[in-house]
Each structure stands twice: as structure tokens, then as C-alpha cells.
Motif scaffolding. Structure first.
Motif: not given
Length: 496
Positions: A85-100
Motif C-alpha cells: 500500500x505504500x505507493x498509494x499512500x504517497x499518491x493519496x496525499x495530492x489525490x485528496x484534491x486531485x480526484x476523478x
């Protein structure tokens, strides 16, 4: 961009804007698809679906509610597939704002622009040197193409550029904070990709005279590598095939050193034969090739390294990049299949080019021009045969229908298998339809041979397949309910 007349924040803003404009204009000029019209459901890269849906689940629910895996496998702990899951936690940081649907793509753009900006400011690159960097990337094509995808390579471009930038600050300015951030970046890189533990050589090379810092590097490297190995063994769902071969390391751990050495030698020889055969074919057919590009860049760096060492010119960053590239390449050959490992070399290309640019402006410029000439001649042509997935109203409507149906029939259950869709990998069903799987639900990439084997019980509550196939026949015979049918796919739901 670099100007003494501008304050630091303005230089950073201008550099980031210039990097973004270059990437967006290049993508539009080469692929004729505006970034706002890129539509990942029409892409044929199945990995992108897995990455995108896991990111969406991490952002919306903290973790997938269903299982991600292959042939109805799942991680011993958790619900993520490979690289999680580590890579998705990193992506989730900007992903909280950049969705879709294109959230992964927007994150990639942000990561690359941020890495480029930090590296350019730390290395004090003039606009001319940044133009050289851009020209070389444009000629290579593949590194930029991956930015406009749901693949994770761009995150690693940003990480290696940030590592190099922090290293420059720590060495030039004796900045202790930069050295500490460098160690943190190396730990993150190791956790998201195991072989990037080699990046710990950067803080180690900078601190080799300081015993305390050397101890920090050794401890940090050991902890982060141990962490990523633990993640691999407990939190990753296995692939169809053994994607990472740890056999030699396991033999060495059991004290069978001679057998481990023989095994490594045999694998390395076989992998190199495959690589050189691919390079010869790519060169003869003028179709480019990832390994051909890597070896060309590595050769330039090594030649410059030798010449500069003889003339007493700076070689530190070229040396670090060359050693890193060789070690990672050998790791890929020993642990991955050559075909699977080829795209991983793109990160090494970015690192080699950036290191050459820092210490050798003229050779870097010559390399960029040579790459552009070879691209025009088709010798290094990594753009040939690739297109950018563009918007299709027909496919958009189909994806929305799939989402509507699965949302309606979604089980009111917390059980992971009740929140999982099995996808008949190999049937004539386009993988892009999986973007219609509601956020949070898991996806299993199941081979037809697995799903049609009566000895394998199907655990997923839903299965997406095609009509008139052996899989559909099995599901019909076992009493599964058809909840959706179109010319593009069928979706079954287990009734029990």
C-alpha cells in the motif's frame, strides 16, 4: 528558469510553470490529444486500472473494501495488489484534491513538475540547461509518455530528481537539513520500490567521513529495506507469475552461498542474452527500445566520467548515477523478467541525464542533440506505435452504465469478497470497463483458465466476462444471475 532579479518563490513558480507548459504542449503536439481529453478507460494498459482504482479506494475509504489481486489471490494482510500500500499512500496525499478517473495522471504531472522544479533550483540550472533537459526528454519520448498515464514511473522520476537536488544542497552548502531530507526521500523510495534502496548510496557517499551519519545511513537503509521486504511478503497480492524472484537471496540466507552464486550467474547470463537480442532487433528495425536508450546514456556518462577524472574535473554526481544505474540494472536482471523490467530503466535514464547536466553542460547538450537526431532517424524512436487514449462518448456511456449497475447491486456487506469484481483476463472484454467499478470495490484479474477450472471456487461476488464464452457457460450452469449485458461485456452476480 534562473534569474537573480527574481525572489526565490517567483523563480520556483516560473520554473514549475515552464515545466508544466513544456509537458502539456509536448503531449498535445506529439499525440494531438489535449490533456483534458485524455480518457483512461480507452487505454489498453490494464495496470492503469489497478493503480487508478486502488488510489480511488485509498482516497475515499482509506483502503480498498474489496480484494485487489490476480487469479483470486490477495495479500496476506490488507486488500492491496502489487506495489501497495505504500505507493498509494504517497499518491493519496495530492489525490485528496486531485480526484476523478484521471487522478493518477494529475498526480503524475504534479510530482514531475515538483521534482523538476526542486532539482533545477537546487542545482541552479539556467534556462538553457533546463532547455537541454527538456530536449533530451522530448527525444526519448517514453519518460514523458508515462507522465500522461496511470503508471507510477513519474513518481520515481520526481524521487530521483529530489534525491539529486537534496544531495547537491547538502554537498555544496553543507546543509544538514538537506541531508536529513535526503535520507527521508531514500526511505520513501525504498518503501515504494525495493531496488531503490540503492539510493542510500547518495547520503552515504556524502557522509562517508562522518561515522555518526554513516551509522544513520546504514540503519535507515536497513530499516527501510526491511520494511519494504515485509510489505512485499505480507501486503502484496501475488501476480499471475513470479514477478520478483527472491530464490537466490533465500538460498544465501540458508547458507547455500555457492548455489546462490551459481543461480545468480545463470539468471544474469540468460537475462543479458535476452536484453542484447532485444537491443539488436530494436537497432536493426529502427524501433527504439528501453535497453538501447539506457546503454547509450550510460556509455555517455561513463566516457565523460573517465575523461573528467583524468583532467581533474568534477565527477561525483556522474559517478553516483553510474553506480546506481548499474546496480539497479543488475537487480532488475536478477529479480525481474527482462521484458517486465525494461520500463523500470526509464527512471535510470532521467537520473543519468540529470547528473550529466549538473557537471557537464556541453556533453549533456551534445547528448540531447544526438538523441534528437537519432529520434528523427528512427534509431531511438520510443514514440512509434503509441497513441494517447482520447475521449469516447460511447465508452464513457458504457463505463457509466457499468458503474450504475454495480452500485445498484452492491452487497450490503463488509466482507471483502462481497465487494470484489472478478475480471476475465483474456476474454474479449476491454479492461477500461473496469473504471466503472465503484470506488472502494476490489478487482481480481482472473485468467480464463482459472475461472473455467471447476476445481477453483469463484469467491468474487461479481464477474465481468463476455457472452458465449466458457466462463459465461460455467456461471450460467452454476446459477449466477446476469445483472448487466451489452455488446461489450456481461456482468454476473453470485446468488448465494
Amino acid at each position: 528558469m534562473h534569474s537573480k532579479r527574481l525572489p526565490g518563490w517567483a523563480r520556483a513558480a516560473c520554473t514549475a510553470a515552464a515545466a508544466l507548459v513544456f509537458l502539456l504542449v509536448y503531449e498535445w503536439a506529439v499525440y494531438k490529444v489535449p490533456v483534458t481529453q485524455i480518457f483512461l478507460p480507452t487505454s489498453s494498459w490494464s495496470d492503469e486500472v489497478i493503480y487508478s482504482k486502488q488510489l480511488a479506494a485509498a482516497v475515499r475509504y482509506g483502503a480498498p473494501q474489496g480484494y485487489f489481486g490476480f487469479n483470486e489471490s490477495h495479500a496476506e494482510v490488507g486488500t492491496y495488489a502489487a506495489w501497495g500500500p505504500a505507493v498509494f499512500f504517497v499518491y493519496a496525499l495530492p489525490g485528496l484534491l486531485l480526484r476523478g478517473q484521471n487522478a493518477f495522471l494529475w498526480c503524475n504531472l504534479l510530482f514531475v513538475a515538483a521534482g523538476w522544479t526542486f532539482f533545477a533550483l537546487a542545482a541552479r540550472l539556467s534556462w538553457k540547461r533546463q532547455a537541454v533537459f527538456a530536449l533530451a526528454l522530448a527525444a526519448m519520448n517514453a519518460p514523458i509518455r508515462y507522465v500522461f498515464s496511470a503508471m507510477q514511473e513519474p513518481l520515481h522520476y520526481a524521487l530521483v530528481l529530489a534525491v539529486l537536488g537534496c544531495g547537491i544542497l547538502a554537498r555544496r552548502d553543507r546543509n544538514r537539513a538537506a541531508w536529513g531530507i535526503l535520507c527521508a526521500l531514500c526511505a520513501v523510495a525504498t518503501l515504494v520500490r525495493p531496488y531503490e534502496a540503492v539510493l542510500w548510496l547518495y547520503p552515504l557517499a556524502l557522509a562517508w567521513r562522518d561515522r555518526r551519519r554513516v551509522a544513520v545511513c546504514v540503519a535507515g537503509g536497513a530499516v527501510s529495506l526491511g520494511g519494504t521486504l515485509m510489505l512485499m511478503s505480507k501486503f502484496y497480492a501475488p501476480y499471475f507469475f513470479t514477478n520478483v524472484d527472491m530464490g537466490a537471496l533465500q538460498e544465501a540466507a540458508h547458507g547455500h552461498l555457492l548455489e546462490a552464486a551459481k543461480d545468480m550467474a545463470r539468471k544474469l547470463i540468460g537475462a543479458m542474452q535476452t536484453v542484447f537480442a532485444a537491443m539488436a532487433s530494436d537497432f536493426a528495425n529502427r524501433t527504439g527500445g528501453y535497453y538501447l536508450l539506457l546503454f547509450a546514456l550510460l556509455a555517455v556518462v561513463i566516457v565523460c566520467l573517465a575523461v573528467d577524472a583524468r583532467r581533474g574535473r568534477p565527477i561525483f554526481w556522474k559517478g553516483c548515477a553510474a553506480v546506481t544505474a548499474v546496480i539497479v540494472f543488475l537487480a532488475l536482471m536478477l529479480m525481474y523478467r527482462p521484458g517486465e523490467g525494461s520500463r523500470h530503466t526509464l527512471v535510470l535514464d532521467v537520473l543519468l541525464l540529470a547528473s550529466l547536466l549538473v557537471e557537464d553542460a556541453r556533453p549533456a547538450g551534445g547528448t540531447a542533440l544526438a538523441a534528437a537526431a537519432l529520434a528523427l532517424l528512427g534509431v531511438v524512436n520510443l514514440a512509434d506505435g503509441y497513441t494517447m487514449p482520447h475521449y469516447s462518448a460511447e465508452w464513457d456511456a458504457e463505463v457509466q452504465q457499468v458503474e450504475t449497475v454495480l452500485t445498484h447491486y452492491r452487497a450490503d456487506s463488509d466482507a471483502p469478497w462481497d465487494n470484489t469484481v472478478g475480471y476475465a483476463f483474456g476474454d474479449p472484454v476491454h479492461c477500461g470497463l473496469l473504471y466503472g467499478v465503484p470506488d472502494g470495490m476490489g478487482i481480481q484479474f482472473d485468467e480464463a483458465a482459472y475461472l473455467t477450472d471447476p476445481n477453483h471456487e469463484i469467491y468474487s461476488r461479481y464477474v465481468m466476462t463476455a457472452a458465449d464464452t466458457p466462463i459465461a457457460a460455467r456461471l450460467d450452469a452454476e446459477g449466477w444471475q446476469v445483472i448487466y449485458q451489452s455488446e461489450k461485456c456481461m456482468i454476473y452476480m453470485r446468488t448465494m
